[in-house]
Design a protein around this motif. Structure first.
Motif, PDB file in Angstrom:
ATOM      1  N   UNK A  36       0.709  -1.089   0.053  1.00 41.96           N
ATOM      2  CA  UNK A  36       0.093   0.160  -0.021  1.00 41.96           C
ATOM      3  C   UNK A  36       0.694   1.326   0.166  1.00 41.96           C
ATOM      4  N   UNK A  37       1.428   1.198   0.836  1.00 37.92           N
ATOM      5  CA  UNK A  37       2.616   2.356   1.193  1.00 37.92           C
ATOM      6  C   UNK A  37       3.097   2.334  -0.318  1.00 37.92           C
ATOM      7  N   UNK A  38       3.398   1.394  -1.036  1.00 37.06           N
ATOM      8  CA  UNK A  38       4.636   1.271  -2.698  1.00 37.06           C
ATOM      9  C   UNK A  38       3.281   2.344  -3.812  1.00 37.06           C
ATOM     10  N   UNK A  39       2.072   1.359  -3.303  1.00 37.36           N
ATOM     11  CA  UNK A  39       0.908   2.632  -4.539  1.00 37.36           C
ATOM     12  C   UNK A  39       0.776   3.905  -4.305  1.00 37.36           C
ATOM     13  N   UNK A  40       0.638   4.322  -3.113  1.00 38.19           N
ATOM     14  CA  UNK A  40       0.710   5.631  -2.929  1.00 38.19           C
ATOM     15  C   UNK A  40       1.500   6.617  -3.026  1.00 38.19           C
ATOM     16  N   UNK A  41       2.811   5.512  -3.075  1.00 30.28           N
ATOM     17  CA  UNK A  41       4.438   6.574  -3.478  1.00 30.28           C
ATOM     18  C   UNK A  41       4.430   7.078  -4.727  1.00 30.28           C
ATOM     19  N   UNK A  42       3.586   5.491  -5.450  1.00 32.04           N
ATOM     20  CA  UNK A  42       3.871   6.000  -6.951  1.00 32.04           C
ATOM     21  C   UNK A  42       2.821   6.667  -7.081  1.00 32.04           C
ATOM     22  N   UNK A  43       1.727   7.035  -6.846  1.00 31.90           N
ATOM     23  CA  UNK A  43       1.219   7.696  -6.797  1.00 31.90           C
ATOM     24  C   UNK A  43       1.445   9.515  -6.820  1.00 31.90           C
ATOM     25  N   UNK A  44       1.890   9.481  -5.909  1.00 33.20           N
ATOM     26  CA  UNK A  44       2.326  10.908  -5.578  1.00 33.20           C
ATOM     27  C   UNK A  44       3.248  11.296  -6.580  1.00 33.20           C
ATOM     28  N   UNK A  45       4.050  10.279  -7.059  1.00 35.22           N
ATOM     29  CA  UNK A  45       5.739  10.674  -8.199  1.00 35.22           C
ATOM     30  C   UNK A  45       4.998  11.037  -9.309  1.00 35.22           C
ATOM     31  N   UNK A  46       4.003  10.588  -9.474  1.00 32.05           N
ATOM     32  CA  UNK A  46       3.728  10.829 -11.352  1.00 32.05           C
ATOM     33  C   UNK A  46       3.332  11.909 -11.549  1.00 32.05           C
ATOM     34  N   UNK A  47       3.920  12.046 -12.883  1.00 30.04           N
ATOM     35  CA  UNK A  47       4.106  13.774 -13.776  1.00 30.04           C
ATOM     36  C   UNK A  47       2.855  13.417 -14.828  1.00 30.04           C
ATOM     37  N   UNK A  48       2.326  14.071 -14.806  1.00 31.02           N
ATOM     38  CA  UNK A  48       1.511  14.543 -15.729  1.00 31.02           C
ATOM     39  C   UNK A  48       1.989  15.050 -17.218  1.00 31.02           C
ATOM     40  N   UNK A  49       3.387  15.413 -17.148  1.00 28.08           N
ATOM     41  CA  UNK A  49       4.426  15.687 -18.754  1.00 28.08           C
ATOM     42  C   UNK A  49       5.597  14.692 -18.680  1.00 28.08           C
ATOM     43  N   UNK A  50       5.392  13.636 -18.260  1.00 34.32           N
ATOM     44  CA  UNK A  50       6.054  12.406 -18.712  1.00 34.32           C
ATOM     45  C   UNK A  50       5.453  11.677 -20.163  1.00 34.32           C
ATOM     46  N   UNK A  51       6.324  11.685 -20.786  1.00 39.09           N
ATOM     47  CA  UNK A  51       6.108  10.640 -22.441  1.00 39.09           C
ATOM     48  C   UNK A  51       5.573  11.913 -23.496  1.00 39.09           C
ATOM     49  N   UNK A  52       5.432  13.376 -22.881  1.00 39.59           N
ATOM     50  CA  UNK A  52       4.879  14.232 -24.159  1.00 39.59           C
ATOM     51  C   UNK A  52       6.133  14.596 -25.179  1.00 39.59           C
ATOM     52  N   UNK A  53       7.203  14.910 -24.671  1.00 40.76           N
ATOM     53  CA  UNK A  53       8.407  14.892 -25.423  1.00 40.76           C
ATOM     54  C   UNK A  53       9.312  13.699 -25.689  1.00 40.76           C
ATOM     55  N   UNK A  54       9.369  14.024 -26.706  1.00 41.36           N
ATOM     56  CA  UNK A  54      10.376  12.798 -27.189  1.00 41.36           C
ATOM     57  C   UNK A  54      11.572  14.121 -27.707  1.00 41.36           C
TER      58      UNK A  54
END
Length: 58
Positions: A36-54
């Motif tokens: 549960x702690x890992x899932x919560x930390x992943x949710x907090x780290x998500x970057x909305x701009x990740x993958x939009x620029x190449x």
């Protein structure tokens, strides 16, 4: 048949089973909390701009 020895053996088996069950439950609870702690930390780290620029360089 020695009744006192049989009684002691059965008692020790019951204690051993109870300890094993309690330990397994504790391990499973800890694993669930860690997951549960890992899932919560992943949710907090998500970057909305990740993958939009190449960027490409050769």
């Amino acid at each position: 048949m020695d009744i006192p020895k049989l009684s002691m053996a059965m008692s020790q088996l019951n204690v051993s089973t109870a300890v094993s069950t309690a330990l397994t439950k504790k391990i499973l609870d800890n694993g669930q909390k860690n997951a549960q702690q890992i899932i919560e930390s992943i949710d907090q780290i998500q970057d909305t701009n990740l993958g939009t620029n190449f960027d490409v360089s050769a």
